[in-house]
Design a protein around this motif. Sequence first.
Motif, mmCIF file in Angstrom:
data_model
loop_
_atom_site.group_PDB
_atom_site.id
_atom_site.type_symbol
_atom_site.label_atom_id
_atom_site.label_comp_id
_atom_site.label_asym_id
_atom_site.label_seq_id
_atom_site.Cartn_x
_atom_site.Cartn_y
_atom_site.Cartn_z
ATOM 1 N N ILE A 51 0.842 -1.200 0.000
ATOM 2 C CA ILE A 51 0.000 0.000 0.000
ATOM 3 C C ILE A 51 0.877 1.249 0.000
ATOM 4 C CG2 ILE A 51 -1.611 1.354 1.415
ATOM 5 C CD1 ILE A 51 -2.773 -1.396 2.336
ATOM 6 N N ILE A 52 1.886 1.268 0.858
ATOM 7 C CA ILE A 52 2.792 2.414 0.928
ATOM 8 C C ILE A 52 3.493 2.622 -0.411
ATOM 9 C CG2 ILE A 52 4.901 3.313 2.004
ATOM 10 C CD1 ILE A 52 3.947 1.832 4.596
ATOM 11 N N ASP A 53 3.978 1.544 -1.007
ATOM 12 C CA ASP A 53 4.646 1.644 -2.312
ATOM 13 C C ASP A 53 3.699 2.194 -3.371
ATOM 14 O OD1 ASP A 53 6.955 0.620 -1.187
ATOM 15 O OD2 ASP A 53 6.624 -1.427 -1.935
ATOM 16 N N THR A 54 2.466 1.723 -3.381
ATOM 17 C CA THR A 54 1.482 2.194 -4.347
ATOM 18 C C THR A 54 1.205 3.681 -4.158
ATOM 19 O OG1 THR A 54 0.438 0.022 -4.457
ATOM 20 C CG2 THR A 54 -0.891 1.881 -5.182
ATOM 21 N N LEU A 55 1.050 4.103 -2.909
ATOM 22 C CA LEU A 55 0.780 5.512 -2.637
ATOM 23 C C LEU A 55 1.954 6.394 -3.068
ATOM 24 C CD1 LEU A 55 -0.928 5.177 0.863
ATOM 25 C CD2 LEU A 55 -2.041 5.696 -1.323
ATOM 26 N N LYS A 56 3.174 5.924 -2.832
ATOM 27 C CA LYS A 56 4.357 6.681 -3.258
ATOM 28 C C LYS A 56 4.426 6.775 -4.771
ATOM 29 C CE LYS A 56 7.306 5.900 0.746
ATOM 30 N NZ LYS A 56 8.536 5.293 1.263
ATOM 31 N N ARG A 58 2.013 6.767 -6.810
ATOM 32 C CA ARG A 58 0.955 7.681 -7.258
ATOM 33 C C ARG A 58 1.348 9.140 -7.053
ATOM 34 N NH1 ARG A 58 -4.535 5.543 -4.488
ATOM 35 N NH2 ARG A 58 -4.761 3.558 -5.574
ATOM 36 N N GLY A 59 2.389 9.366 -6.267
ATOM 37 C CA GLY A 59 2.831 10.727 -6.004
ATOM 38 C C GLY A 59 2.214 11.351 -4.763
ATOM 39 N N ASN A 60 1.625 10.529 -3.903
ATOM 40 C CA ASN A 60 1.069 11.053 -2.649
ATOM 41 C C ASN A 60 2.193 11.597 -1.786
ATOM 42 O OD1 ASN A 60 -1.796 8.959 -1.794
ATOM 43 N ND2 ASN A 60 -1.315 9.974 -3.676
ATOM 44 N N ALA A 63 2.766 13.335 4.034
ATOM 45 C CA ALA A 63 1.683 13.681 4.958
ATOM 46 C C ALA A 63 0.402 12.926 4.593
ATOM 47 C CB ALA A 63 1.435 15.184 4.942
ATOM 48 N N THR A 64 0.107 12.845 3.319
ATOM 49 C CA THR A 64 -1.095 12.124 2.871
ATOM 50 C C THR A 64 -0.964 10.641 3.174
ATOM 51 O OG1 THR A 64 -1.508 13.747 1.135
ATOM 52 C CG2 THR A 64 -2.540 11.587 0.868
ATOM 53 N N ILE A 65 0.209 10.093 2.916
ATOM 54 C CA ILE A 65 0.440 8.674 3.208
ATOM 55 C C ILE A 65 0.262 8.419 4.695
ATOM 56 C CG2 ILE A 65 2.183 6.842 3.242
ATOM 57 C CD1 ILE A 65 3.276 8.100 0.604
ATOM 58 N N ASN A 66 0.797 9.302 5.528
ATOM 59 C CA ASN A 66 0.667 9.133 6.982
ATOM 60 C C ASN A 66 -0.789 9.208 7.429
ATOM 61 O OD1 ASN A 66 3.382 8.725 7.422
ATOM 62 N ND2 ASN A 66 3.804 10.884 7.816
ATOM 63 N N ARG A 67 -1.575 10.110 6.831
ATOM 64 C CA ARG A 67 -2.995 10.202 7.186
ATOM 65 C C ARG A 67 -3.720 8.911 6.813
ATOM 66 N NH1 ARG A 67 -2.197 15.657 6.069
ATOM 67 N NH2 ARG A 67 -2.619 15.473 3.846
#
Length: 92
Positions: A51-56, A58-60, A63-67
Amino acid sequence: MNYQQLAEQVYTRHYQESKSADKTKIMLNDLVSMIGKKDIKKVDAACVDKIIDTLKKRGNSNATINRKLAILSKCFNFAYEREMIDKKPVIH
């Protein structure tokens, strides 16, 4: 129980009446799109890493990843406290 069902319960119980309910619902839906109908007992650290890799990718922002991870953690704390799962996945 799958993650989508858990997310709906947590939203109703903790976020529905909050000031940021709309934004939280969007973040929960994003997590549901990644985890889907996977049994909550099968979500592990490797799944969280994906999930973290996918969010990164995507360019999140961090702060967005942490939320989003905080919401994910809230969901699993909710499930653990209600004995739906025996252990929580590691979320950093």
